[in-house]
Design a protein around this motif. Sequence first.
Motif, PDB file in Angstrom:
ATOM      1  N   GLY A 148       0.802  -1.223   0.000  1.00 53.61           N
ATOM      2  CA  GLY A 148       0.000   0.000   0.000  1.00 53.61           C
ATOM      3  C   GLY A 148       0.830   1.267   0.000  1.00 53.61           C
ATOM      4  N   GLY A 149       2.005   1.223   0.621  1.00 50.05           N
ATOM      5  CA  GLY A 149       2.920   2.358   0.642  1.00 50.05           C
ATOM      6  C   GLY A 149       2.269   3.661   1.064  1.00 50.05           C
ATOM      7  N   LEU A 150       2.921   4.756   0.683  1.00 43.87           N
ATOM      8  CA  LEU A 150       2.431   6.081   1.056  1.00 43.87           C
ATOM      9  C   LEU A 150       1.024   6.341   0.540  1.00 43.87           C
ATOM     10  N   HIS A 151       0.700   5.817  -0.631  1.00 42.64           N
ATOM     11  CA  HIS A 151      -0.616   6.027  -1.216  1.00 42.64           C
ATOM     12  C   HIS A 151      -1.720   5.584  -0.257  1.00 42.64           C
ATOM     13  N   ASP A 152      -1.677   4.341   0.160  1.00 41.12           N
ATOM     14  CA  ASP A 152      -2.729   3.823   1.027  1.00 41.12           C
ATOM     15  C   ASP A 152      -2.631   4.400   2.432  1.00 41.12           C
ATOM     16  N   TRP A 153      -1.413   4.572   2.936  1.00 38.80           N
ATOM     17  CA  TRP A 153      -1.202   5.105   4.285  1.00 38.80           C
ATOM     18  C   TRP A 153      -1.884   6.467   4.431  1.00 38.80           C
ATOM     19  N   ILE A 154      -1.631   7.352   3.471  1.00 43.07           N
ATOM     20  CA  ILE A 154      -2.192   8.704   3.529  1.00 43.07           C
ATOM     21  C   ILE A 154      -3.700   8.683   3.296  1.00 43.07           C
ATOM     22  N   THR A 155      -4.166   7.901   2.334  1.00 46.19           N
ATOM     23  CA  THR A 155      -5.597   7.901   2.044  1.00 46.19           C
ATOM     24  C   THR A 155      -6.407   7.298   3.194  1.00 46.19           C
ATOM     25  N   LEU A 156      -5.771   6.564   4.077  1.00 51.42           N
ATOM     26  CA  LEU A 156      -6.444   6.027   5.262  1.00 51.42           C
ATOM     27  C   LEU A 156      -6.327   6.957   6.468  1.00 51.42           C
ATOM     28  N   GLY A 157      -5.672   8.103   6.272  1.00 50.49           N
ATOM     29  CA  GLY A 157      -5.587   9.102   7.337  1.00 50.49           C
ATOM     30  C   GLY A 157      -4.586   8.778   8.421  1.00 50.49           C
ATOM     31  N   LEU A 158      -3.615   7.932   8.122  1.00 51.28           N
ATOM     32  CA  LEU A 158      -2.600   7.573   9.119  1.00 51.28           C
ATOM     33  C   LEU A 158      -1.522   8.657   9.159  1.00 51.28           C
ATOM     34  N   PRO A 159      -0.795   8.759  10.273  1.00 50.79           N
ATOM     35  CA  PRO A 159       0.170   9.867  10.415  1.00 50.79           C
ATOM     36  C   PRO A 159       1.388   9.721   9.516  1.00 50.79           C
ATOM     37  N   VAL A 160       1.901  10.868   9.080  1.00 48.98           N
ATOM     38  CA  VAL A 160       3.129  10.905   8.297  1.00 48.98           C
ATOM     39  C   VAL A 160       4.134  11.788   9.006  1.00 48.98           C
ATOM     40  N   GLU A 161       5.374  11.621   8.605  1.00 45.00           N
ATOM     41  CA  GLU A 161       6.479  12.421   9.133  1.00 45.00           C
ATOM     42  C   GLU A 161       7.010  13.268   7.980  1.00 45.00           C
TER      43      GLU A 161
END
Length: 157
Positions: free
Chosen positions: A141-154
């Motif tokens: 899923g990488g950054l695409h799925d991580w961000i679209t699921l609203g998970l935190p980023v650095e």
Amino acid sequence: MANDNAPMSRAPRTRTGDPQNVPRPVEGEADLVTVETTWGELQPLQCAAGVPTVGELEVIELVRAGARLVDTRVPDSRGGVSLPGALNVPHGEIVERRGELDPAGTTVVFCNGPQCPQSPTAIRELIEAGHPAAALAYYRGGLHDWITLGLPVEHVD
């Protein structure tokens, strides 16, 4: 009912500028992001024999258990963000930098998302160089799925 003879392939895409590999916030909408569909090529669910493909809950669980997160994207495709605590090892440097990975632990490898070949390429090259497949996990899923699921980023440089 769908036509059983209709092709199941991605429609041709066009873009006018550089690809935006990372979903971007929609101005004025705190919980909305835009995603570009014009870049990349879909990757298989399993990128290499013996390497499990994991989802977001498994990534979180593995990191909590001590796994190392490795972002294999090249700096100019990172869009200024990554998963919290991830080490950036561009896919083209992964073999020469494999000493930074613990073959006795677990390394979760990711890139831009399901259409990005950077982490599957890095995983296959690591295995060819002798890194144990059992010490790797592929977060497709990488950054695409991580961000679209609203998970935190650095935020990264």
